[in-house]
Design an enzyme around this catalytic site. Structure first.
Site, short mmCIF file in Angstrom:
data_model
loop_
_atom_site.label_atom_id
_atom_site.label_comp_id
_atom_site.label_asym_id
_atom_site.label_seq_id
_atom_site.Cartn_x
_atom_site.Cartn_y
_atom_site.Cartn_z
CE LYS A 187 109.62 53.49 73.14
NZ LYS A 187 110.33 52.25 73.53
CG ASP A 232 110.47 50.42 77.10
OD1 ASP A 232 109.47 49.67 77.09
OD2 ASP A 232 110.68 51.30 76.24
N GLY A 285 124.01 44.89 69.64
CA GLY A 285 123.34 46.04 69.06
C GLY A 285 123.58 47.31 69.84
CB ALA A 286 124.82 50.25 69.34
CG ASN A 323 107.67 53.38 77.98
OD1 ASN A 323 107.76 53.98 79.06
ND2 ASN A 323 107.47 52.08 77.93
CB ALA A 367 121.41 49.00 72.73
CB SER A 379 100.92 48.54 68.81
OG SER A 379 100.97 48.61 70.22
#
Length: 278
Positions: free
Chosen positions: A71, A108, A131-132, A92, A136, A20
């Site tokens: 999350k 985010d 992407g999913a 988050n 996404a 991180s």
């Protein structure tokens, strides 16, 4: 103005967490803001350990950043969450108020919007998502704020396709899904958001158009991705995962410390330096 009274703590939690960049970014902000009494750490915490961690927190704690897989797991431990976080069922950011309440938010989504705005993207009439996964869904929520038309999501399975369409209905944005085999078509959209793991979009490099528009690639290590490098070489605008990381962290620092403006440039430089050192 330097602040020295009363120790204050914040941290990022997740598993794995060693990679991180959040400590680097937040500490850079504290240094610039003169918050010498503030510290920011990282803790390896999974879902099972999260309730115990919360139970042990003292009054010196100002806030927490959360990454995967926490999350969603953190939501039952909070007193309230923002509409933004509720919309994607993902928190988050946790802020501990003076009266002891635990307030969850998702930075985010506005972080994505801010990162795009910094590159001159205020509004688009359509967009594509590659992407999913969880990122996404956040991208969809960000696009709901800036995209006036259809979003096409390119996915690998019908189950993912159904999930993305459901997220679109929930968030309030028109989502059409297409099979991953057609992903090259995405690259002609006014805004392309790549949310897939490292290496997934490498096969699309040869399909980058001669005059691409804007690519938002949420990865940052290693950087640039093959797709981002080709995109830049063709003159397209590129927004990186580091841009996202910085802007979502800026909002976290504002919420946790109550200070504004937060030093965006200093945080980005610290992040770039840390990535270069890797």
């Amino acid at each position: 103005m330097t602040s020295t009274a009363g120790k204050r703590r914040a941290a990022v939690l997740g598993s794995p967490i060693a990679h991180s960049l959040s400590p680097v970014l937040h500490r850079a902000a504290y240094d610039e803001l003169g918050l010498t009494n503030w510290s920011y750490d990282r803790f390896e915490i999974d879902e099972a350990a999260l309730p115990g961690f919360f139970a042990d927190l003292g009054p010196e704690w100002a806030g927490l950043s959360l990454t995967m897989p926490l999350k969603r797991a953190v939501i039952p431990l909070l007193d309230t969450i923002s509409d933004t976080a509720a919309g994607v069922e993902a928190v988050n950011t946790v802020v501990f108020t003076e009266d002891g309440r635990r307030v969850g938010d998702n930075t985010d989504i506005p972080g994505m919007v801010a990162a795009l705005r910094e590159r001159g993207v205020e509004q688009v009439d359509s967009a594509a998502i590659l992407g999913a996964g969880a990122t996404a869904s956040s991208a969809l929520a960000a696009l709901a704020r800036i995209c006036t038309g259809e979003v096409v999501a390119y996915v690998r399975s019908e189950a993912r396709a159904v999930e993305m369409r459901q997220w679109g209905e929930r968030i309030g944005i028109d989502v059409r899904t297409a099979d991953w085999s057609q992903a090259a078509r995405a690259l002609h959209a006014p805004l392309v958001v790549a949310t897939t793991p490292a290496g997934t979009t490498d096969a699309l490099v040869a399909d980058v158009p001669e005059r691409p528009a804007t690519l938002f690639d949420v990865l940052y290590d290693p950087w640039p991705t093959a797709l981002a490098a080709r995109w830049s070489a063709h003159g397209g605008a590129v927004v990186s995962g580091l841009d996202l990381l910085v802007h979502q962290a800026v909002l976290q620092v504002e919420q946790m410390t109550g200070r504004s403006p937060v030093p965006v440039d200093a945080m980005r430089k610290a992040g770039e330096h840390a990535l270069a050192a890797r």
